[in-house]
Design a protein around this motif. Structure first.
Motif, PDB file in Angstrom:
ATOM      1  N   ILE A  41     -10.136 -78.056 -65.859  1.00 20.54           N
ATOM      2  CA  ILE A  41      -9.954 -76.837 -65.699  1.00 20.54           C
ATOM      3  C   ILE A  41     -10.305 -76.101 -67.305  1.00 20.54           C
ATOM      4  O   ILE A  41     -11.028 -75.165 -67.626  1.00 20.54           O
ATOM      5  CB  ILE A  41      -8.842 -76.446 -65.354  1.00 20.54           C
ATOM      6  CG1 ILE A  41      -8.450 -76.692 -63.880  1.00 20.54           C
ATOM      7  CG2 ILE A  41      -8.653 -74.820 -65.760  1.00 20.54           C
ATOM      8  CD1 ILE A  41      -6.945 -76.443 -63.286  1.00 20.54           C
ATOM      9  N   LEU A  42      -9.884 -76.696 -68.528  1.00 20.90           N
ATOM     10  CA  LEU A  42      -9.971 -76.311 -69.745  1.00 20.90           C
ATOM     11  C   LEU A  42     -11.368 -76.439 -70.012  1.00 20.90           C
ATOM     12  O   LEU A  42     -11.808 -75.719 -71.351  1.00 20.90           O
ATOM     13  CB  LEU A  42      -8.986 -76.768 -70.620  1.00 20.90           C
ATOM     14  CG  LEU A  42      -7.445 -76.505 -70.444  1.00 20.90           C
ATOM     15  CD1 LEU A  42      -6.577 -77.220 -71.240  1.00 20.90           C
ATOM     16  CD2 LEU A  42      -7.152 -74.944 -70.678  1.00 20.90           C
ATOM     17  N   ALA A  43     -12.170 -77.256 -69.486  1.00 29.89           N
ATOM     18  CA  ALA A  43     -13.541 -77.441 -69.884  1.00 29.89           C
ATOM     19  C   ALA A  43     -14.441 -76.422 -69.387  1.00 29.89           C
ATOM     20  O   ALA A  43     -15.663 -76.124 -69.740  1.00 29.89           O
ATOM     21  CB  ALA A  43     -14.286 -78.871 -69.179  1.00 29.89           C
ATOM     22  N   ARG A  44     -13.818 -75.689 -68.577  1.00 30.65           N
ATOM     23  CA  ARG A  44     -14.517 -74.364 -67.894  1.00 30.65           C
ATOM     24  C   ARG A  44     -14.576 -72.946 -68.885  1.00 30.65           C
ATOM     25  O   ARG A  44     -13.690 -73.017 -69.747  1.00 30.65           O
ATOM     26  CB  ARG A  44     -13.848 -74.042 -66.527  1.00 30.65           C
ATOM     27  CG  ARG A  44     -14.269 -74.973 -65.459  1.00 30.65           C
ATOM     28  CD  ARG A  44     -15.407 -75.269 -65.241  1.00 30.65           C
ATOM     29  NE  ARG A  44     -15.714 -76.237 -64.088  1.00 30.65           N
ATOM     30  CZ  ARG A  44     -16.309 -77.661 -64.113  1.00 30.65           C
ATOM     31  NH1 ARG A  44     -16.931 -77.900 -65.301  1.00 30.65           N
ATOM     32  NH2 ARG A  44     -16.514 -78.291 -63.264  1.00 30.65           N
ATOM     33  N   GLY A  45     -15.330 -72.098 -68.728  1.00 29.83           N
ATOM     34  CA  GLY A  45     -15.381 -70.909 -69.556  1.00 29.83           C
ATOM     35  C   GLY A  45     -13.973 -70.002 -69.252  1.00 29.83           C
ATOM     36  O   GLY A  45     -13.228 -70.569 -68.427  1.00 29.83           O
TER      37      GLY A  45
END
Length: 179
Positions: free
Chosen positions: A57-61
């Motif tokens: 999730i944190l790898a997303r914008g």
């Protein structure tokens, strides 16, 4: 008078009664220990799943309205507004994790073998990995609830709750900044 070598009927019955009491006692002490030995296994699997999902999730914008090609324009700047707090979640074109581009796309209930724990969740989906492949079979009886809300105007708070049934609930919290 010939003496036989063996047990009498009374001795045999007494031996069976004593053996029966010993078995009941042994099983009543061992069975709870065997059941409790599964708890660390479920804790480890829940921790690994929670960490994996949080990293994913944190790898997303930050927001659907952000510039994903280098981050030159952030939502909330230069006439670009961020998604309203009551509209966080997937839009119609994002159907599985391989298409998700921002953190609030994961908002909802991710289930494995039942949806009974998803009561009230508007977004429901089978548990999937980052490529969109279903991984529900590997996490039988797990239910994952993901909630994403604004913490501040430039921060989103991601809360993951993993319910493993009788083995406990595990909470994970992360923050994604608008940068």
């Amino acid at each position: 008078m010939k003496r036989s070598n063996g047990f009498t009927l009374v001795e045999s019955i007494m031996a069976m009664v004593i053996l029966g009491f010993a078995m009941v006692t042994l099983v009543s002490f061992l069975y709870p220990q065997i059941e409790r030995s599964a708890t660390p296994h479920y804790q480890t699997r829940a921790a690994n799943l929670g960490q994996s999902l949080m990293s994913q999730i944190l790898a997303r914008g930050f927001d659907n309205n952000s510039d994903f090609d280098g981050g030159l324009i952030r939502c909330g700047e230069e006439g670009t507004s961020c998604t309203a707090a009551n509209n966080l979640g997937r839009d119609g074109s994002e159907t599985n994790p391989s298409q998700f581009n921002d953190v609030d796309d994961y908002k909802g209930c991710w289930w494995t073998d039942s949806v009974s724990d998803c009561d009230g969740a508007t977004l429901r989906a089978p548990l999937s990995n980052i490529l969109g492949s279903e991984i529900a079979a590997r996490y039988a009886h797990f239910t994952v609830t993901i909630d994403v809300n604004y913490d501040t105007a430039t921060m989103k708070k991601i809360q993951i709750k993993i319910d493993t049934g009788r083995y406990g609930e595990f909470d994970f919290t992360g923050f994604r900044g608008n940068y």
